[in-house]
Design an enzyme around this catalytic site. Structure first.
Site, PDB file in Angstrom:
ATOM      1  N   THR A  95      -2.671   4.574  -6.389  1.00  9.65           N
ATOM      2  CA  THR A  95      -2.460   4.685  -4.838  1.00  9.65           C
ATOM      3  C   THR A  95      -2.087   6.047  -4.542  1.00  9.65           C
ATOM      4  OG1 THR A  95      -0.549   3.370  -4.961  1.00  9.65           O
ATOM      5  CG2 THR A  95      -2.661   2.080  -4.243  1.00  9.65           C
ATOM      6  N   THR A  96      -0.741   6.194  -5.126  1.00  8.87           N
ATOM      7  CA  THR A  96      -0.019   7.557  -5.078  1.00  8.87           C
ATOM      8  C   THR A  96      -0.810   8.770  -5.509  1.00  8.87           C
ATOM      9  OG1 THR A  96       2.072   6.428  -5.545  1.00  8.87           O
ATOM     10  CG2 THR A  96       1.906   8.842  -5.707  1.00  8.87           C
TER      11      THR A  96
ATOM     12  N   ASP B  38       0.688  -4.120 -10.456  1.00 11.78           N
ATOM     13  CA  ASP B  38       0.187  -2.938 -10.933  1.00 11.78           C
ATOM     14  C   ASP B  38      -0.338  -2.898 -12.295  1.00 11.78           C
ATOM     15  OD1 ASP B  38       0.341  -1.844  -8.359  1.00 11.78           O
ATOM     16  OD2 ASP B  38       2.088  -0.541  -8.655  1.00 11.78           O
TER      17      ASP B  38
ATOM     18  N   ASP C  63       6.088   2.159  -4.994  1.00 14.03           N
ATOM     19  CA  ASP C  63       4.898   1.963  -5.130  1.00 14.03           C
ATOM     20  C   ASP C  63       4.279   2.518  -3.900  1.00 14.03           C
ATOM     21  OD1 ASP C  63       2.592   0.203  -6.129  1.00 14.03           O
ATOM     22  OD2 ASP C  63       2.924  -0.762  -4.556  1.00 14.03           O
TER      23      ASP C  63
END
Length: 551
Positions: A96-97, A384, A63
């Site tokens: 986010t990544t 998520d 994550d």
């Protein structure tokens, strides 16, 4: 008269200062290192990171925001990307990544343009034009859908490549049930959904609770273990005497007894008010005195103390109870209702279940996992997925995943760049190139031929804009038909956040640091193969993933 040739210092002599291209290159290089760390976690075949803190606690995850928050990052530019990830997580719950990877690539492409003699203001203008066009493209190709099948696909896509991958169908179904239960029109309050982990058992044993639960038991074992036709008092009021820092002079034992009796009587009055209200279950955010507990136990009331605020809010919403902040305000009208409340031990944790609730506007998911690391990663994957499902319910718009959106946006951006004059055109083309880092990374992490697949993807989009990369099969296919979709809101926020962070970093041309905050390097003597100076002050990043220390 002072000597005008004498040097004048406006900063402390031990202050580190980097100016112009040196400061810019250092910041860009630090940001790229951070992006490269999380880059390998993207996609169905992304790898995990093991993070060990100073206390020896271990976190195993892929994550993005968890990785960045757990790392001890010192470089100021790298910290800006951590803020990007945090903003992405808080706003939409996922992506986010993607945001960090795109930001890293935008900075990399900007550095190339700067080295070719393009001024930073021109690059920034081109990037602003590009992001506006990308958002316009997104609106054009977004698909209107928020039926149950689409929500299931959204949840599965969000959990793909994480610890829950092999059980994602079952977990996605649990999540959709929970979301639909608390949905009110086109709004979903994520706080009404509790995701709790239990260490022990298998992922397949995870379940949705018919109602809600709290992870604690009643204050006394002699109180009822279960209760039917529950009348619930919800209090944010200490049911105990406040500690007062005062001196009381007692001259004989009788005065002591009178003092104790008066305390006892005050506590009895508190208990009597609860009993007289008709409540048979009490949830209190504060403490409950032993004397009050005695009276509540004799009255057959099931009581809980120091209940977490988040649990109190869920109980209030689910049962219709009013949160009472003064004991005098507790009346039968303030009580909530539930059909059945019972306490059970699940593996090694004591849980209290509140079922058959009056309002029904709350839901809970109990996650099981054989170890703490597995169950923690599943919870992160579920959180998520919850964010993206809620975004889809509220917006009703999705885009195709598997790199399909990025390839189509890049293709249209290149066509748009030809209509823009000046050097801004180069920045728009660089933005298009940066977007393609997503399908490139998916292919790299899947061990596939990046160049051939990228060429095939570009060609396929001449006929079908839904063509993306199926990493598991190593083929270019219609990803919409395969159910790989992502919320428009997540993509939109990721691109905006990445562009904003890029602009902020590119506008910095002077880095002034207190003594010891950064280690000054000699750019002429300490260049790596890319021609960039090593990034100083990366803190705990030096030991990540077998990477050599960044000095």
């Amino acid at each position: 008269m002072a000597n005008i040739n004498q040097p004048m210092f406006i900063l402390r002599q031990d202050t580190d200062r980097f100016q112009g291209s040196q400061a810019l290159r250092m910041n860009i290089f630090a940001s790229q290192i951070l992006a490269d760390i999380v880059r390998t976690t993207l996609g169905p075949k992304g790898m995990d990171k093991m993070l060990v803190d100073k206390m020896g606690d271990v976190v195993v995850t892929n994550d993005g925001v968890t990785i960045l928050q757990e790392m001890d990052i010192a470089h100021p530019a790298a910290k800006m990307l951590v803020e990007v990830a945090r903003k992405q997580e808080n706003t939409v719950g996922d992506g986010t990544t993607t945001a960090v990877i795109v930001a890293g690539e935008l900075l990399k492409q900007a550095m190339k343009l700067i080295e070719d003699g393009n001024p930073v203001p021109t690059i920034l203008l081109g990037y602003r034009l590009a992001v506006a066009k990308v958002l316009e493209i997104m609106e054009d190709i977004a698909i209107n859908a928020k039926d149950k099948d689409t929500l299931l696909n959204i949840a599965r896509t969000a959990m793909t490549g994480k610890g829950s991958d092999y059980a994602k169908d079952e977990l996605a179904d649990l999540l959709i049930q929970a979301v639909l239960k608390v949905e009110e029109g086109e709004e979903v309050d994520k706080k009404l959904i509790k995701i709790h982990r239990i260490n022990g058992g298998s992922i397949e044993e995870s379940e949705i609770v018919d109602g809600i639960f709290i992870d604690q038991g009643r204050v006394r074992d002699t109180m009822p273990k279960e209760m039917r036709d529950c009348k619930i008092a919800l209090m944010k009021y200490p049911l105990e005497l406040k500690n007062v820092d005062a001196k009381v002079d007692l001259t004989n034992p009788m005065q002591m007894q009178v003092f104790l009796d008066s305390e006892h009587e005050m506590l009895k009055e508190v208990a009597d008010k609860i009993i007289d209200s008709g409540a048979n279950v009490l949830f209190c955010q504060k403490g409950i005195d032993e004397t009050v507990q005695d009276y509540l136990t004799k009255a057959g009331i099931m009581a809980f103390k120091r209940v977490k605020k988040s649990d109190v809010n869920r109980i209030m919403k689910a049962t219709g109870a009013t949160l009472v902040t003064n004991i005098e305000d507790l009346t039968p009208e303030t009580l909530g209702h539930a059909g059945y409340i019972h306490q059970e031990k699940v593996f090694d944790q004591m849980l209290t279940f509140i079922e058959d609730v009056a309002e029904g506007k709350a839901s809970s998911i109990l996650i099981r996992g054989s170890t703490r690391h597995i169950s923690s990663e599943i919870v992160r994957a579920m959180e998520d997925a919850l964010g993206v499902v809620v975004a889809t319910v509220e917006d009703g718009k999705v885009v195709v995943g598997g790199g399909a959106f990025e390839i189509e946006a890049a293709r249209r951006l290149r066509a748009y760049a030809n209509t823009v004059g000046g050097r801004e055109q180069l920045a728009i083309l660089a933005f298009a190139e940066s977007l393609e880092v997503i399908p490139k990374t998916l292919a790299e992490n899947g061990g596939l031929d990046t160049i051939d697949l990228l060429v095939e993807l570009r060609a396929a989009h001449e006929d079908n804009i839904n063509m993306g990369l199926n990493v598991l099969e190593g083929k270019v296919v219609d990803m919409f038909e395969q159910g790989v979709v992502e919320p428009q809101r997540v993509k939109k926020q990721a691109i905006r956040s990445a562009t904003e962070a890029t602009e902020m970093i590119l506008r910095i041309d002077d880095l002034v640091a207190a003594a010891g905050a950064l280690q000054k390097v000699d750019e002429d003597e300490n260049l790596d193969h890319s021609g960039m100076p090593p990034a100083p002050g990366m803190g705990g990043m030096g030991g990540m993933g077998g990477m050599p220390p960044m000095m």
